[in-house]
Design a protein around this motif. Sequence first.
Motif, PDB file in Angstrom:
ATOM      1  N   GLN A  76      19.268  12.124  32.926  1.00  0.00           N
ATOM      2  CA  GLN A  76      18.021  12.423  32.231  1.00  0.00           C
ATOM      3  C   GLN A  76      16.817  11.798  32.937  1.00  0.00           C
ATOM      4  O   GLN A  76      15.725  12.376  32.962  1.00  0.00           O
ATOM      5  N   ALA A  77      17.034  10.606  33.478  1.00  0.00           N
ATOM      6  CA  ALA A  77      15.939   9.948  34.186  1.00  0.00           C
ATOM      7  C   ALA A  77      15.515  10.774  35.403  1.00  0.00           C
ATOM      8  O   ALA A  77      14.329  10.901  35.709  1.00  0.00           O
ATOM      9  N   LEU A  78      16.493  11.342  36.082  1.00  0.00           N
ATOM     10  CA  LEU A  78      16.178  12.187  37.236  1.00  0.00           C
ATOM     11  C   LEU A  78      15.380  13.418  36.798  1.00  0.00           C
ATOM     12  O   LEU A  78      14.450  13.851  37.484  1.00  0.00           O
ATOM     13  N   VAL A  79      15.749  13.976  35.672  1.00  0.00           N
ATOM     14  CA  VAL A  79      15.005  15.127  35.146  1.00  0.00           C
ATOM     15  C   VAL A  79      13.562  14.725  34.877  1.00  0.00           C
ATOM     16  O   VAL A  79      12.614  15.423  35.226  1.00  0.00           O
ATOM     17  N   LEU A  80      13.405  13.555  34.264  1.00  0.00           N
ATOM     18  CA  LEU A  80      12.053  13.054  33.977  1.00  0.00           C
ATOM     19  C   LEU A  80      11.242  12.881  35.243  1.00  0.00           C
ATOM     20  O   LEU A  80      10.031  13.111  35.258  1.00  0.00           O
TER      21      LEU A  80
END
Lengths: 263, 188
Positions: free
Chosen positions: A224-228
């Motif tokens: 999710q952090a990568l998506v952010l």
Amino acid sequence: MIPDDVPDLPADVALLLADAKTLRGPSAEARARLRSRLPLPPPPSPPGGGNPSGGDAAPSGPSPSAAVGGASAGAAGAASALPKVPLWGAALLFAAGVGVGVFGMQLRSDPPVAREAASPSTVVSALVVATTTAVKVPSVPSASAPITVALADLPNVDVAPARPGESVKPEPGASLAAERALLDVARTALGRGDGPNASAACAEHARKYPNGSLVEEREAIAIQALVLEGRKEDATQRAGRFRTRHPRSILLPAVLASVGLSE
Amino acid sequence: MVPSPRTEPDPRDPRDAAAVRFEAVFEAELDYVWTSLRRLGVHERDIEDVSHEVFLHVHENLGRYDASRPIRPWLFAFAFRAAADYRRLARHRTDLYGDDEPVVASHTSAEDDLARRQREALVADALASLDIDKRAVFILHEIDETPMPEVATTLGIPLNTGYSRLRVAREEFAAAARRLVKSRGGLP
């Protein structure tokens, strides 16, 4: 294979269903109320006062609903004047992490929030877990100077490169509490929309606990952090590896949804 | 003397592992359960209470969950039973999905939001024309994209019964949707 005597939906009608796939969950207040009525750990007290119940993971009966207001990790060191972000859909809670319960990110009279069922750009985590535990992580700059963490630099899910003098082997007696505290930092950063710091905390967890108990949860947050961070391709690759390694994970549907994949 | 409560979950303890797992399921899938209940015809004002019932049943049965099956159909089964019970109560017979529809946080334009919400409302109204048995099959297969064998297992019905309900559900939904589009002057 659907039998021939079951005709397909007409194309114009099938198109209508695209919008129907959006998940519309409860408001943050309703979520907190419901949580308090279930055999779940109570949410923590608001920061700066109240009963520090954060460490109590024992299930309890109904408890006061989650406190309002922004919550922040105790000692991430990266707290800064970040703009408040809208309430994101909560799709993931990580198994061992949340004896301290859940905070809404920004409470107003929050209506249910629509989340695309499979939108790659949708951030799915809305959980900000407050903890009073001070956790030291590598110095993390404020969001005004975001860290760039290349995927190649992040430790492998299963094995992290050993530092001199360290051996990579399972940590007998490794503190679940310490793992969880690190992931709380990551989760809190994620909740406020701070991808770089969430990634950094995940990287730290991977380095310290390559074979820890919360590897699945860490990977879910990291994706999710990568998506952010806008690193969709990296997130998709990592989600694919998650699916391969944890095909039966209860976190899998939400992980895949965050990158627009299906099971 | 009452032992002091443990403050940290111990994953080696099957009771704590179950508690941790339940919490994960709750947080990861509340939106799905909530939305499913709405689709099944539970009124917005009652979804919180019905969700509570659903998750209590999930909590009781999580130890029997077969991890080789996807979790959402399994959860849907609990939602379906709760919604069916809810609808049997006379005072809840009217499907009022769409009433009190809240403002949705969105990054699209106001016009796009309005159009999307109108389409969602149209779908909801078309769904309301299906009885709950057909509606469940339709939701699981057409919206949640669950393969029909899994749909049949989830709902505890023979596969052929599932296909039969799907066929009728598709016909009825399509007819209702087109009727609604026409009555509303076209697609939003």
